[in-house]
Design a protein around this motif. Structure first.
Motif: not given
Length: 212
Positions: A44-46, A81-84, A92-96, A98-101
């Motif tokens: 997602a960060a990419r 702003r801090r995606a990377d 579960v939190v990582d999942a949503y 990642a989708v948000s980003v």
């Protein structure tokens, strides 16, 4: 829960273009972040675009109810702003996150076992509680349940009471959209989230409802 969620007329008057895709996921098997969820965050960060027009729309929405988006940023603005550098919190939190980003979309996650009544998006009167933290001011857009405010300034900060933890089994997700964000992209984000939740918990039961 899904059929009882309310967006009040006050909020609709503020942003008639607002829509939320509400999703429940029952039977989650959450746990600490792992290689799979770390990979979702990295991928997602990419794709992250802090200048996505949807971020601009959310900043304007914040200004409309008196918030300063450079001081209290919409959740998607802060994530992009801090995606990377996003920390892994849980699968579960990582999942949503990642989708948000990836989709430049604010997404809130709530533990249904700690939720009381239906979710309501409304304008604060200034008398509400926000756990032990500073309460909202009058005129602020908030999500709340029967106990108090669950998220301040639309999607800026969630209360500790309803946040998703490693022990969460049933959850509510709120995917929030403003113009010019296409509804097709909103539904695609919902499908992406559902796919990740099923990868974490193959037996999870997911339902959704578009409001607005």
């Amino acid at each position: 829960m899904l059929e009882k969620i309310v967006v009040t007329d006050q909020v609709r008057a503020l942003r008639p273009d607002f829509a939320v895709l509400a999703m429940t996921a029952r039977g989650l098997a959450n746990g600490p972040g792992d290689a799979q969820s770390h990979g979702w965050l990295a991928a997602a960060a990419r794709e992250a675009d802090p200048d996505d027009p949807h971020v601009v729309a959310w900043r304007a929405a914040y200004r409309a109810f008196g918030a300063k988006p450079n001081r209290t940023r919409p959740s998607v603005d802060a994530l992009l702003r801090r995606a990377d550098k996003l920390p892994s919190i849980s699968r579960v939190v990582d999942a949503y996150n990642a989708v948000s980003v990836e989709y430049a979309l604010p997404i809130g996650g709530e533990d249904l076992d700690h939720y009381a009544g239906a979710a309501v998006l409304t304008v604060a009167e200034g008398t509400e509680t926000f756990g032990e933290d500073e309460p909202p001011v009058a005129g602020e857009v908030v999500w709340r349940d029967d106990i108090g405010v669950t998220c301040r300034r639309w999607n800026w900060r969630q209360c500790a009471r309803t946040r998703i933890t490693d022990d969460t089994r049933d959850a509510l997700f709120l995917l929030e959209r403003l113009e010019p964000y296409p509804l097709e992209r909103l539904h695609a984000a919902g499908e992406a989230l559902a796919t990740r939740l099923r990868a974490i918990s193959p037996d999870v039961e997911i339902e959704g409802r578009l409001i607005g």
